[in-house]
Design a protein around this motif. Structure first.
Motif, mmCIF file in Angstrom:
data_model
loop_
_atom_site.group_PDB
_atom_site.id
_atom_site.type_symbol
_atom_site.label_atom_id
_atom_site.label_comp_id
_atom_site.label_asym_id
_atom_site.label_seq_id
_atom_site.Cartn_x
_atom_site.Cartn_y
_atom_site.Cartn_z
ATOM 1 N N TYR A 204 2.460 -1.896 5.726
ATOM 2 C CA TYR A 204 2.151 -0.651 5.012
ATOM 3 C C TYR A 204 2.826 -0.741 3.649
ATOM 4 O O TYR A 204 4.037 -0.891 3.562
ATOM 5 N N TYR A 205 2.014 -0.679 2.601
ATOM 6 C CA TYR A 205 2.559 -0.682 1.243
ATOM 7 C C TYR A 205 2.215 0.635 0.581
ATOM 8 O O TYR A 205 1.067 1.073 0.597
ATOM 9 N N ARG A 206 3.213 1.277 -0.011
ATOM 10 C CA ARG A 206 2.982 2.548 -0.697
ATOM 11 C C ARG A 206 3.354 2.399 -2.163
ATOM 12 O O ARG A 206 4.511 2.131 -2.497
ATOM 13 N N HIS A 207 2.368 2.560 -3.027
ATOM 14 C CA HIS A 207 2.614 2.437 -4.463
ATOM 15 C C HIS A 207 2.940 3.795 -5.080
ATOM 16 O O HIS A 207 3.788 3.900 -5.957
ATOM 17 N N GLY A 208 2.255 4.836 -4.621
ATOM 18 C CA GLY A 208 2.412 6.155 -5.219
ATOM 19 C C GLY A 208 3.712 6.827 -4.839
ATOM 20 O O GLY A 208 4.450 6.355 -3.970
ATOM 21 N N PRO A 209 4.026 7.947 -5.476
ATOM 22 C CA PRO A 209 5.317 8.606 -5.285
ATOM 23 C C PRO A 209 5.467 9.268 -3.919
ATOM 24 O O PRO A 209 4.520 9.822 -3.366
ATOM 25 N N THR A 210 6.663 9.163 -3.377
ATOM 26 C CA THR A 210 7.075 9.909 -2.187
ATOM 27 C C THR A 210 8.496 10.386 -2.442
ATOM 28 O O THR A 210 9.150 9.961 -3.395
ATOM 29 N N MET A 211 8.986 11.250 -1.557
ATOM 30 C CA MET A 211 10.365 11.710 -1.633
ATOM 31 C C MET A 211 11.156 11.118 -0.466
ATOM 32 O O MET A 211 10.574 10.666 0.521
ATOM 33 N N GLU A 212 12.470 11.137 -0.589
ATOM 34 C CA GLU A 212 13.310 10.511 0.430
ATOM 35 C C GLU A 212 13.081 11.103 1.815
ATOM 36 O O GLU A 212 13.125 10.387 2.820
ATOM 37 N N TRP A 213 12.832 12.422 1.904
ATOM 38 C CA TRP A 213 12.628 13.027 3.224
ATOM 39 C C TRP A 213 11.292 12.632 3.830
ATOM 40 O O TRP A 213 11.079 12.811 5.020
ATOM 41 N N ASP A 214 10.375 12.072 3.011
ATOM 42 C CA ASP A 214 9.096 11.597 3.543
ATOM 43 C C ASP A 214 9.250 10.311 4.346
ATOM 44 O O ASP A 214 8.415 10.015 5.204
ATOM 45 N N THR A 215 10.256 9.535 4.048
ATOM 46 C CA THR A 215 10.323 8.154 4.557
ATOM 47 C C THR A 215 11.481 7.866 5.503
ATOM 48 O O THR A 215 11.438 6.882 6.246
ATOM 49 N N ALA A 216 12.541 8.679 5.489
ATOM 50 C CA ALA A 216 13.770 8.321 6.200
ATOM 51 C C ALA A 216 13.575 8.191 7.703
ATOM 52 O O ALA A 216 13.988 7.201 8.323
ATOM 53 N N ALA A 217 12.953 9.182 8.335
ATOM 54 C CA ALA A 217 12.760 9.128 9.786
ATOM 55 C C ALA A 217 11.851 7.965 10.159
ATOM 56 O O ALA A 217 12.106 7.245 11.136
ATOM 57 N N GLY A 218 10.799 7.754 9.369
ATOM 58 C CA GLY A 218 9.891 6.641 9.629
ATOM 59 C C GLY A 218 10.581 5.301 9.506
ATOM 60 O O GLY A 218 10.337 4.385 10.300
ATOM 61 N N GLN A 219 11.450 5.166 8.515
ATOM 62 C CA GLN A 219 12.191 3.916 8.356
ATOM 63 C C GLN A 219 13.090 3.674 9.564
ATOM 64 O O GLN A 219 13.185 2.542 10.051
ATOM 65 N N ALA A 220 13.749 4.718 10.051
ATOM 66 C CA ALA A 220 14.631 4.555 11.216
ATOM 67 C C ALA A 220 13.844 4.091 12.442
ATOM 68 O O ALA A 220 14.283 3.200 13.177
ATOM 69 N N VAL A 221 12.666 4.674 12.646
ATOM 70 C CA VAL A 221 11.836 4.275 13.790
ATOM 71 C C VAL A 221 11.368 2.832 13.636
ATOM 72 O O VAL A 221 11.482 2.019 14.564
ATOM 73 N N LEU A 222 10.856 2.495 12.450
ATOM 74 C CA LEU A 222 10.325 1.148 12.225
ATOM 75 C C LEU A 222 11.410 0.088 12.335
ATOM 76 O O LEU A 222 11.226 -0.946 13.007
ATOM 77 N N GLU A 223 12.544 0.311 11.706
ATOM 78 C CA GLU A 223 13.609 -0.692 11.764
ATOM 79 C C GLU A 223 14.167 -0.833 13.171
ATOM 80 O O GLU A 223 14.532 -1.945 13.598
ATOM 81 N N SER A 224 14.208 0.253 13.920
ATOM 82 C CA SER A 224 14.690 0.183 15.301
ATOM 83 C C SER A 224 13.711 -0.558 16.204
ATOM 84 O O SER A 224 14.090 -1.044 17.274
ATOM 85 N N ALA A 225 12.442 -0.647 15.754
ATOM 86 C CA ALA A 225 11.425 -1.392 16.500
ATOM 87 C C ALA A 225 11.323 -2.841 16.034
ATOM 88 O O ALA A 225 10.443 -3.580 16.494
ATOM 89 N N GLY A 226 12.193 -3.246 15.104
ATOM 90 C CA GLY A 226 12.223 -4.635 14.647
ATOM 91 C C GLY A 226 11.582 -4.881 13.302
ATOM 92 O O GLY A 226 11.514 -6.039 12.854
ATOM 93 N N GLY A 227 11.118 -3.838 12.625
ATOM 94 C CA GLY A 227 10.498 -4.006 11.318
ATOM 95 C C GLY A 227 11.484 -3.854 10.186
ATOM 96 O O GLY A 227 12.692 -3.718 10.401
ATOM 97 N N LYS A 228 10.967 -3.854 8.969
ATOM 98 C CA LYS A 228 11.836 -3.677 7.804
ATOM 99 C C LYS A 228 11.102 -2.908 6.715
ATOM 100 O O LYS A 228 9.873 -2.913 6.643
ATOM 101 N N VAL A 229 11.907 -2.257 5.871
ATOM 102 C CA VAL A 229 11.378 -1.496 4.742
ATOM 103 C C VAL A 229 12.069 -1.997 3.486
ATOM 104 O O VAL A 229 13.296 -1.999 3.400
ATOM 105 N N LEU A 230 11.280 -2.436 2.494
ATOM 106 C CA LEU A 230 11.806 -3.047 1.283
ATOM 107 C C LEU A 230 11.439 -2.208 0.060
ATOM 108 O O LEU A 230 10.380 -1.581 0.014
#
Length: 255
Positions: A204-230
């Motif tokens: 999943y690549y996101r080019h457009g703007p988001t805010m920190e509260w849009d991504t934090a919970a999703g990042q925690a779930v993804l990284e805990s499942a073995g993924g990464k967010v760069l």
């Protein structure tokens, strides 16, 4: 400081916030009343109702832990820059999906430690599905009473991308071509992180703007499942509690 993550209580709180959203969603007249904030982003009665439930619940569970919420009062950078632990909350992620009545909106609650997501709770009220990720413990999904562990695909080719239902951009195409993407699916809100976490998509690549509260919970779930967010297209990791809470572009990988 050792932090006690009250997992079941936080799951219950996520569901209560979802119930508050559905009360508005199921009242067509109330759900159709939309205000607009200073940045032209939509605000509904459901955003406010969920925010109130979450704020009350978190303050009862953790009276000394600060909360940054999309619908909360602005906190000056000088006051928040040294937070060790804090909550980062989007009471209703996917307000446009809510307005469009497609069910792809979520409640996002993330626990942050030193500006890194360490626990994420994502609840989809319309489908009664729950995603949880806790650093060091793994990730799982609860749906129809069944709990299943989440693990990314680690695919080496013929990859599937997940793209935004409301914010797709042509800049994504060039990035996705580099990763052997052969197909894509479209979904709203933080569910895009969840699709990668449960192996239904690889990138999943996101080019457009988001805010920190849009991504934090999703990042925690993804990284805990073995993924990464760069950050951008990598290799720098994605970070939080910046002076400006607006995110840069980012790349989520399930391999």
């Amino acid at each position: 400081m050792e932090f006690n993550i009250k997992e079941e209580e936080l799951i219950s709180l996520s569901r209560k916030a979802g119930e508050a959203i559905l009360e508005v969603y199921n009242n067509v007249d109330l759900a159709s009343e939309v205000d607009y904030k200073g940045d032209d982003s939509p605000l509904t009665h459901a955003d406010k109702a969920s925010h109130e439930v979450i704020m009350k619940g978190l303050k009862e569970l953790y009276p000394n832990v600060p909360i940054i919420s999309e619908e909360g009062a602005h906190i000056k950078y000088e006051d928040r820059k040294d937070y060790e632990y804090y909550w980062l909350v989007d009471p209703l992620d996917g307000t446009k999906e809510f307005i469009n009545r497609n069910g792809q909106f979520t409640v996002n609650i993330a626990l942050m430690h030193k500006n890194t997501p360490v626990a994420g709770f994502i609840y989809t009220p319309a489908h009664d599905s729950l995603y949880v990720g806790i650093k060091g413990k793994g990730a799982y999904k609860v749906e129809k009473g069944e709990k299943n562990e989440l693990q990314v695909n680690n695919s080496t080719g013929n990859r599937i991308a997940v793209r935004s239902k409301s914010h797709a951009s042509p800049e994504e195409d060039g990035v996705l071509k580099q990763y052997g993407v052969v197909n894509d699916i479209s979904v709203g809100s933080s569910l895009k992180f969840c699709m990668v976490a449960e192996g239904k998509a690889d990138i999943y690549y996101r080019h457009g703007p988001t805010m920190e509260w849009d991504t934090a919970a999703g990042q925690a779930v993804l990284e805990s499942a073995g993924g990464k967010v760069l950050k951008g297209t990598g290799p720098e990791v994605f970070s939080y509690n910046k002076e400006n809470l607006l995110n840069s572009s980012f790349l989520c990988l399930g391999f």
